[in-house]
Enzyme design. Structure first.
Site, PDB file in Angstrom:
ATOM      1  N   GLU A   1       0.816  -1.210   0.000  1.00  0.00           N
ATOM      2  CA  GLU A   1       0.000   0.000   0.000  1.00  0.00           C
ATOM      3  C   GLU A   1       0.854   1.266   0.000  1.00  0.00           C
ATOM      4  OE1 GLU A   1      -3.083  -0.084  -0.507  1.00  0.00           O
ATOM      5  OE2 GLU A   1      -3.622  -2.161  -0.024  1.00  0.00           O
TER       6      GLU A   1
ATOM      7  N   CYS B   1      -8.386  -2.119   7.877  1.00  0.00           N
ATOM      8  CA  CYS B   1      -6.977  -2.103   7.446  1.00  0.00           C
ATOM      9  C   CYS B   1      -6.493  -0.680   7.221  1.00  0.00           C
ATOM     10  CB  CYS B   1      -6.788  -2.941   6.190  1.00  0.00           C
ATOM     11  SG  CYS B   1      -6.830  -4.705   6.549  1.00  0.00           S
TER      12      CYS B   1
ATOM     13  N   HIS C   1      -1.286  -5.682   1.897  1.00  0.00           N
ATOM     14  CA  HIS C   1      -2.479  -6.530   1.802  1.00  0.00           C
ATOM     15  C   HIS C   1      -2.122  -7.844   1.097  1.00  0.00           C
ATOM     16  CE1 HIS C   1      -5.863  -3.471   2.567  1.00  0.00           C
ATOM     17  NE2 HIS C   1      -6.229  -4.555   3.223  1.00  0.00           N
TER      18      HIS C   1
END
Ligand code: PCA
Length: 220
Positions: free
Chosen positions: A81, A144, A171
């Protein structure tokens, strides 16, 4: 000096029996080398509670690097991310029955924070080892992203006399057995591959000073 790497994974959520993020990070708990040690902790899939548990772990362990890991069911690869945004907007209940909508994570906080992990170097290294991986431009707006934002907000707010913490979020896909249970047959990745991928991410976070510049952004 030995560096401490904190890896977090989540408990199962939305009625699932397993969460690959926890299965993968717990396999790396206790992994160490001459100059580093890895500690894994599980976070509840609960708005608020997850960040309290994360900050407690940071206080107790004083890590140099924190990589939070979560499940992104339906994604085909290990997605590293780039950005955490200051909003909770849940389409399902968390494990405490909460479903915040359009709520700020930190009132008055910045709209977003960038990962300080070498995200493109990690993606490239994973691909070199034959693992599917990409940079992701959104961690969603569920727990998350909530943890990713809380983590970066904490790291950004540390005083100059506290050691800096390198931090980010990754992730991971469903495991094959989770995908097999679903009629739509979503993509999945073997647990060993996810563990290998996270091991590489830890190595890169320990060794890389700056990220590489490599084209790979999205046009939309
Ligand atoms: N995935 C969810 C929360 C916990 C997890 O493993 C998410 O992507 O927000």
């Amino acid at each position: 000096m030995t560096k401490t790497v904190l890896l977090t994974g989540f408990e199962p959520f939305n009625g699932a029996a397993i969460n690959p993020s926890w299965e993968a990070v717990r396999a790396l708990d206790g992994w160490s080398g001459p100059d580093f040690q890895v500690v894994a902790r599980q976070l509840p899939c609960v708005f608020g509670g997850a960040n309290l548990a994360l900050l407690e772990a940071i206080d107790a362990l004083k890590p140099d690097i924190v990589i939070a890991v979560g499940q992104a069911g339906g994604r085909p690869d290990i997605s590293v991310e780039r950005v955490a945004i200051n909003v909770d907007d849940a389409s399902i209940l968390d494990n405490a029955g909460q479903q915040p909508v359009d709520a700020a994570i930190a009132a008055g906080g910045p709209a977003a924070y960038f990962s300080t992990l070498p995200i493109k170097a990690i993606v490239r290294a994973l691909r070199v080892r034959g693992l599917k991986s990409s940079v992701s431009q959104t961690a969603g707006t569920f727990v998350c992203n909530h943890v990713f934002y809380g983590l970066m907000h904490h790291v950004a707010g540390r005083s100059d006399d506290e050691p800096a913490i390198k931090a980010g979020f990754i992730h991971v896909p469903f495991l094959p057995e989770q995908a097999a249970d679903r009629p739509e047959r979503p993509p999945s990745m073997a647990l060993d591959e996810i563990i290998d991928g996270l091991r590489i991410a830890v190595e890169l976070a320990l060794s890389e000073q700056a990220d590489i510049a490599e084209a790979g952004g999205a046009t939309h």
